[in-house]
Design a protein around this motif. Structure first.
Motif, PDB file in Angstrom:
ATOM      1  N   PRO A   5       0.815  -1.225   0.000  1.00 12.24           N
ATOM      2  CA  PRO A   5       0.000   0.000   0.000  1.00 12.24           C
ATOM      3  C   PRO A   5       0.843   1.267   0.000  1.00 12.24           C
ATOM      4  O   PRO A   5       1.849   1.366   0.705  1.00 12.24           O
ATOM      5  N   MET A   6       0.419   2.239  -0.788  1.00  9.53           N
ATOM      6  CA  MET A   6       1.063   3.553  -0.791  1.00  9.53           C
ATOM      7  C   MET A   6       0.621   4.354   0.434  1.00  9.53           C
ATOM      8  O   MET A   6       1.348   5.209   0.920  1.00  9.53           O
ATOM      9  N   ASN A   7      -0.596   4.080   0.883  1.00  5.64           N
ATOM     10  CA  ASN A   7      -1.146   4.725   2.074  1.00  5.64           C
ATOM     11  C   ASN A   7      -1.425   3.635   3.100  1.00  5.64           C
ATOM     12  O   ASN A   7      -2.490   3.013   3.096  1.00  5.64           O
ATOM     13  N   MET A   8      -0.474   3.379   3.970  1.00  5.07           N
ATOM     14  CA  MET A   8      -0.580   2.252   4.893  1.00  5.07           C
ATOM     15  C   MET A   8      -1.723   2.402   5.887  1.00  5.07           C
ATOM     16  O   MET A   8      -2.378   1.413   6.246  1.00  5.07           O
ATOM     17  N   LYS A   9      -1.992   3.625   6.322  1.00  4.46           N
ATOM     18  CA  LYS A   9      -3.058   3.829   7.307  1.00  4.46           C
ATOM     19  C   LYS A   9      -4.424   3.450   6.741  1.00  4.46           C
ATOM     20  O   LYS A   9      -5.304   2.991   7.469  1.00  4.46           O
ATOM     21  N   ARG A  10      -4.595   3.637   5.446  1.00  5.60           N
ATOM     22  CA  ARG A  10      -5.864   3.258   4.811  1.00  5.60           C
ATOM     23  C   ARG A  10      -6.137   1.768   4.973  1.00  5.60           C
ATOM     24  O   ARG A  10      -7.286   1.339   5.026  1.00  5.60           O
ATOM     25  N   TYR A  11      -5.064   0.984   5.086  1.00  2.00           N
ATOM     26  CA  TYR A  11      -5.197  -0.468   5.205  1.00  2.00           C
ATOM     27  C   TYR A  11      -4.874  -0.979   6.611  1.00  2.00           C
ATOM     28  O   TYR A  11      -4.562  -2.142   6.801  1.00  2.00           O
ATOM     29  N   GLY A  12      -4.958  -0.053   7.570  1.00  3.89           N
ATOM     30  CA  GLY A  12      -4.802  -0.437   8.962  1.00  3.89           C
ATOM     31  C   GLY A  12      -3.382  -0.805   9.343  1.00  3.89           C
ATOM     32  O   GLY A  12      -3.166  -1.589  10.276  1.00  3.89           O
ATOM     33  N   MET A  13      -2.418  -0.255   8.630  1.00  8.15           N
ATOM     34  CA  MET A  13      -1.011  -0.558   8.906  1.00  8.15           C
ATOM     35  C   MET A  13      -0.259   0.685   9.354  1.00  8.15           C
ATOM     36  O   MET A  13      -0.586   1.800   8.977  1.00  8.15           O
ATOM     37  N   GLU A  14       0.751   0.453  10.157  1.00  2.56           N
ATOM     38  CA  GLU A  14       1.714   1.484  10.519  1.00  2.56           C
ATOM     39  C   GLU A  14       3.073   1.059   9.965  1.00  2.56           C
ATOM     40  O   GLU A  14       3.297  -0.114   9.668  1.00  2.56           O
ATOM     41  N   SER A  15       3.966   2.011   9.832  1.00  3.49           N
ATOM     42  CA  SER A  15       5.299   1.686   9.317  1.00  3.49           C
ATOM     43  C   SER A  15       5.989   0.637  10.175  1.00  3.49           C
ATOM     44  O   SER A  15       6.730  -0.217   9.667  1.00  3.49           O
ATOM     45  N   SER A  16       5.718   0.680  11.473  1.00  2.83           N
ATOM     46  CA  SER A  16       6.351  -0.271  12.384  1.00  2.83           C
ATOM     47  C   SER A  16       5.830  -1.695  12.191  1.00  2.83           C
ATOM     48  O   SER A  16       6.477  -2.662  12.600  1.00  2.83           O
ATOM     49  N   ASP A  17       4.659  -1.828  11.555  1.00  2.00           N
ATOM     50  CA  ASP A  17       4.085  -3.160  11.335  1.00  2.00           C
ATOM     51  C   ASP A  17       4.870  -3.958  10.300  1.00  2.00           C
ATOM     52  O   ASP A  17       4.829  -5.192  10.289  1.00  2.00           O
ATOM     53  N   ILE A  18       5.577  -3.237   9.451  1.00  4.12           N
ATOM     54  CA  ILE A  18       6.262  -3.886   8.327  1.00  4.12           C
ATOM     55  C   ILE A  18       7.260  -4.937   8.781  1.00  4.12           C
ATOM     56  O   ILE A  18       7.456  -5.954   8.130  1.00  4.12           O
TER      57      ILE A  18
END
Length: 220
Positions: free
Chosen positions: A130-143
């Motif tokens: 995703p280009m917009n991680m928050k839209r998909y319920g993700m944070e950068s730290s989740d990666i």
């Protein structure tokens, strides 16, 4: 042969013929007519609004590493067709056999993703990170830990090749990133499938998730 047997055989033959015709018509109507779909409703109606001549290109790994984006792109053949329209404005394209969704419309990198499966309510497809991680319920730290850590473990070029499983709701156009966190909620109606999934040793593996998502959508 008696008239009774002859009539019975004719009825059986007619019955088989009608089944074949029904199956053939169903197979034909389930396909999406070849063309360019500018809006989501056109996809649902299976009624493309544009029939411009374009080339569907299966992108090479080298091209994806260099420029990013998904696995397929549309190239203009007619000079009147603008590349930026194909890249950003088109909603979907069908070559008459398969449907390709413009993943940019859902902030999932540029270009198109092939629909791998569908039923009455959902599309299943794979696309980029995703280009917009928050839209998909993700944070950068989740990666660092999601999907077996494959995203954090690769260089930027190799990250461009990563494909994640997505589900689109045909009623709302909502696109869901499927992971170990939510797949049980999705396939929960099928208890036997959940039990089978729980036996997997790599539950957050992309191939594992895709396998169970495909099984689930084919059962619904």
């Amino acid at each position: 042969m008696t008239p009774f047997k002859t009539n019975r055989m004719k009825k059986i033959a007619l019955f088989i013929f009608l089944i074949i015709i029904n199956y053939t018509l169903k197979a034909q109507t389930e396909k999406y007519p070849k063309g360019i779909y500018m809006r989501f409703q056109e996809v649902i109606d299976k009624n493309p609004s544009e029939n411009d001549t374009v080339e569907l290109e299966k992108r090479t790994k080298g091209k994806i590493k260099m420029n990013g984006g998904n696995d397929y792109q549309l190239n203009p053949v007619d000079k009147n067709v603008k590349r930026k329209v194909l890249k950003k404005q088109v909603y979907a394209y069908s070559d008459g056999n398969d449907l390709f969704l413009n993943s940019f419309k859902h902030e999932l990198q540029f270009w198109y993703s092939k629909v791998e499966g569908e039923n009455e309510n959902y599309f299943v497809f794979n696309a980029g990170i995703p280009m917009n991680m928050k839209r998909y319920g993700m944070e950068s730290s989740d990666i660092s830990y999601m999907f077996g850590g494959i995203i954090s473990g690769f260089s930027a070029a190799k990250r461009a090749l990563i494909r994640l499983p997505y589900l689109m709701d045909k009623n709302t156009q909502e696109v869901i990133l499927v992971s170990e966190k939510n797949i049980r909620d999705l396939i929960g109606e099928s208890s036997d499938l959940v039990m089978e999934y729980e036996k997997e040793t790599e539950k957050d593996n992309v191939e594992t998730l895709t396998k169970y998502l495909t099984k689930w959508i084919n059962k619904k």
